[in-house]
Design an enzyme around this catalytic site. Structure first.
Site, PDB file in Angstrom:
ATOM      1  N   HIS A 167       0.917  -1.164   0.142  1.00 17.19           N
ATOM      2  CA  HIS A 167      -0.016   0.076   0.130  1.00 17.19           C
ATOM      3  C   HIS A 167       0.858   1.297  -0.052  1.00 17.19           C
ATOM      4  O   HIS A 167       0.392   2.462   0.553  1.00 17.19           O
ATOM      5  CB  HIS A 167      -0.974   0.020   1.092  1.00 17.19           C
ATOM      6  CG  HIS A 167      -1.620  -1.263   1.800  1.00 17.19           C
ATOM      7  ND1 HIS A 167      -2.887  -1.659   0.800  1.00 17.19           N
ATOM      8  CD2 HIS A 167      -1.482  -2.545   1.917  1.00 17.19           C
ATOM      9  CE1 HIS A 167      -3.310  -2.637   1.376  1.00 17.19           C
ATOM     10  NE2 HIS A 167      -2.289  -3.113   2.092  1.00 17.19           N
ATOM     11  N   SER A 288      15.057  20.869 -17.178  1.00 17.01           N
ATOM     12  CA  SER A 288      13.997  21.448 -17.263  1.00 17.01           C
ATOM     13  C   SER A 288      14.255  22.816 -17.993  1.00 17.01           C
ATOM     14  O   SER A 288      15.561  23.490 -17.695  1.00 17.01           O
ATOM     15  CB  SER A 288      13.232  21.967 -16.059  1.00 17.01           C
ATOM     16  OG  SER A 288      12.283  23.022 -16.051  1.00 17.01           O
ATOM     17  N   GLU A 301      10.001   7.674 -17.494  1.00 16.73           N
ATOM     18  CA  GLU A 301       8.687   8.022 -17.708  1.00 16.73           C
ATOM     19  C   GLU A 301       8.381   7.639 -19.013  1.00 16.73           C
ATOM     20  O   GLU A 301       7.189   7.165 -19.113  1.00 16.73           O
ATOM     21  CB  GLU A 301       8.664   9.683 -17.482  1.00 16.73           C
ATOM     22  CG  GLU A 301       9.004  10.064 -16.111  1.00 16.73           C
ATOM     23  CD  GLU A 301       9.019  11.716 -15.852  1.00 16.73           C
ATOM     24  OE1 GLU A 301       7.948  12.315 -16.420  1.00 16.73           O
ATOM     25  OE2 GLU A 301      10.124  11.946 -15.557  1.00 16.73           O
TER      26      GLU A 301
END
Ligand code: ARG
Length: 470
Positions: A167, A288, A301
């Protein structure tokens, strides 16, 4: 034989005889598959060479004709290898008319004999299987390469321990190596699925004709042997319209993609400042355009994201195949693009994942800090109480209460005093502190499949033996 420039620009139609009018330009564009099935050109040439040999054995071609077809096909392969854009410049409908048209331009009537007894329906089914077979072999190699990278990453950090989560809450400590080998297990199953798919696809449809079979005495066993197939198909209707192998490959790659996306998600989390268990190498990260401090895990990703298109391909082909009547239907031309894309995507994901795993920097001290906080040894204490004779459920209750006391004091279980333990369970002795260490928790999981250093070491050895050297 070089590409005759003037004739390469003329389309060689395989089916013009019964038509009066020409094809609508927009429909021609819609109908053509050469822009993508050009990938099958070498498979088509190989299959055609075998077919020419089989026709000669059946007495339908002279040996000289078969030889000039074989040589002509070899020259097409050479020409396309030297100048792949020949395929893009050609106006032909598909890869089969590209090859056959070229032979007819070069060899005249001998070229016009090649298609005897053959249909594009058994031809494309054969070509596609040949093509998939080679691709499966390189995908398996890619999967094994990534497994090796995980195994060596595991071996490089034999003692690093981190929280294991359920979890996404801290559960019990595990070795970092154990987490690496979890992905190896998944990838080993993916490898087995691809190998299994390869076995089932490796039967020869050629000789099934358009749908009913072939009327000439062609030796299908000879063809199968020539082309490396284990058997021949046994029903012509099924053989020309069976695309189960496409579904199976897409399903296996979808599942591999799901596995890779789970790995990607784990390491994206572990690489965040909140976890800081590891840092991806600069070579597989990006920055970035706005925030100068950023280092983003784009490699992971994209691996996580690209799973979507592979799964989309699986759903697409299943939907295309659903309710198709026997036997070949043009719908089946839709079998290729998604598979081409999925295979290219999967190969890319495997290659990049291998780079990520081979170059990652692990932060064992951060992992250890996290594994030492949050009562990850609570289960150890319950197991200790079982060894002291308490029923597990009672022990579970006692430990729960001890956790609450520790929470109130803002400490871990091992920081409680012996008398605090004994107030709740008199069987607890001073030896309790030993079982509460991180090392003891790891060592205790000593059954096969557990995270004890000994077991994990054995698994590393087992995988190394299975995977061999590169
Ligand atoms: N381009 C076609 C395909 O990929 C080849 C088979 C065409 N057969 C036919 N009967 N039109 O499915």
């Amino acid at each position: 034989m070089s590409a005759p420039q003037d004739t390469n620009s003329a389309s060689h139609q395989l089916w013009g005889g019964r038509f009066e009018g020409g094809i609508d330009e927009a429909f021609n564009h819609f109908n053509r598959s050469l822009p993508f099935d050009k990938q099958l050109v070498f498979a088509d040439i190989r299959g055609s060479q075998a077919w020419a040999a089989a026709l000669a054995r059946a007495g339908l071609l002279t040996n000289a004709e078969a030889e000039s077809l074989r040589a002509g096909l070899a020259k097409i392969a050479d020409a396309v290898r030297a100048k792949p854009s020949l395929l893009d410049e050609s106006p032909e409908e598909d890869v089969h008319s590209f090859v056959e048209g070229w032979l007819i331009r070069e060899l005249g009537d001998t070229g016009r004999k090649l298609h005897t007894g053959r249909s594009r329906n058994d031809q494309v089914a054969t070509d596609f299987r040949l093509w998939c077979r080679d691709e499966l072999d390189s995908l398996v190699a890619g999967l094994r390469g990534l497994q090796r990278a995980f195994v060596e990453r595991a071996a490089a950090h034999p003692t690093a321990a981190l929280p294991g989560y359920t979890h996404l809450q801290r559960g019990q400590p595990v070795l970092f190596a154990h987490t690496c080998l979890a992905y190896v297990e998944m990838l080993a199953r993916d490898e087995a699925r691809l190998i299994d798919a390869r076995k089932r696809l490796n039967v020869l449809p050629l000789g099934s004709g358009a749908l009913a079979g072939c009327a000439h005495p062609v030796d299908r066993a000879f063809l199968a042997k020539e082309l490396g197939f284990d058997d021949v198909t046994h029903n012509s209707l099924d053989a020309v319209s069976d695309r189960d192998f496409v579904v199976e490959i897409l399903a296996a790659l979808s599942l591999a993609g799901v596995h890779l996306s789970r790995f990607a998600e784990d390491w994206i989390l572990y690489g965040s400042s909140e976890f800081a268990f590891l840092e991806l190498d600069d070579s597989v990260s990006t920055g970035s355009s706005l925030m100068p401090q950023k280092k983003n895990p784009d490699s992971l990703e994209l691996i996580r994201g690209k799973t979507g298109r592979v799964v989309g391909g699986l759903v697409g082909i299943l939907t295309t195949l659903k309710a198709l009547p026997l036997a070949y239907n043009k719908d089946l031309q839709e079998d290729k693009e998604a598979l081409f894309d999925a295979i290219r995507t999967a190969a890319g994901c495997l290659a990049i994942a291998t780079k990520v795993v081979s170059s990652v920097k692990i932060r064992p001290e951060k992992m250890r800090d996290a594994a030492l906080k949050g009562f990850l040894n609570a289960t150890e204490l319950a197991d200790y109480l079982v060894r002291k004779g308490l029923p597990f459920r009672t022990g579970h209750e006692v430990v729960g209460k001890l956790v609450r006391i520790a929470l109130e004091k803002g400490v871990e279980l091992e920081n409680l005093e012996l008398k605090e333990f004994q107030a709740l369970a008199p069987v607890i002795g001073p030896d309790v502190f030993e079982c509460l260490t991180l090392e003891a928790a790891l060592k205790a999981k000593a059954l096969v499949g557990g995270t004890s250093p000994q077991r994990v070491g054995e698994e590393i050895a087992r995988h190394r033996a299975r995977l061999g050297a590169k």
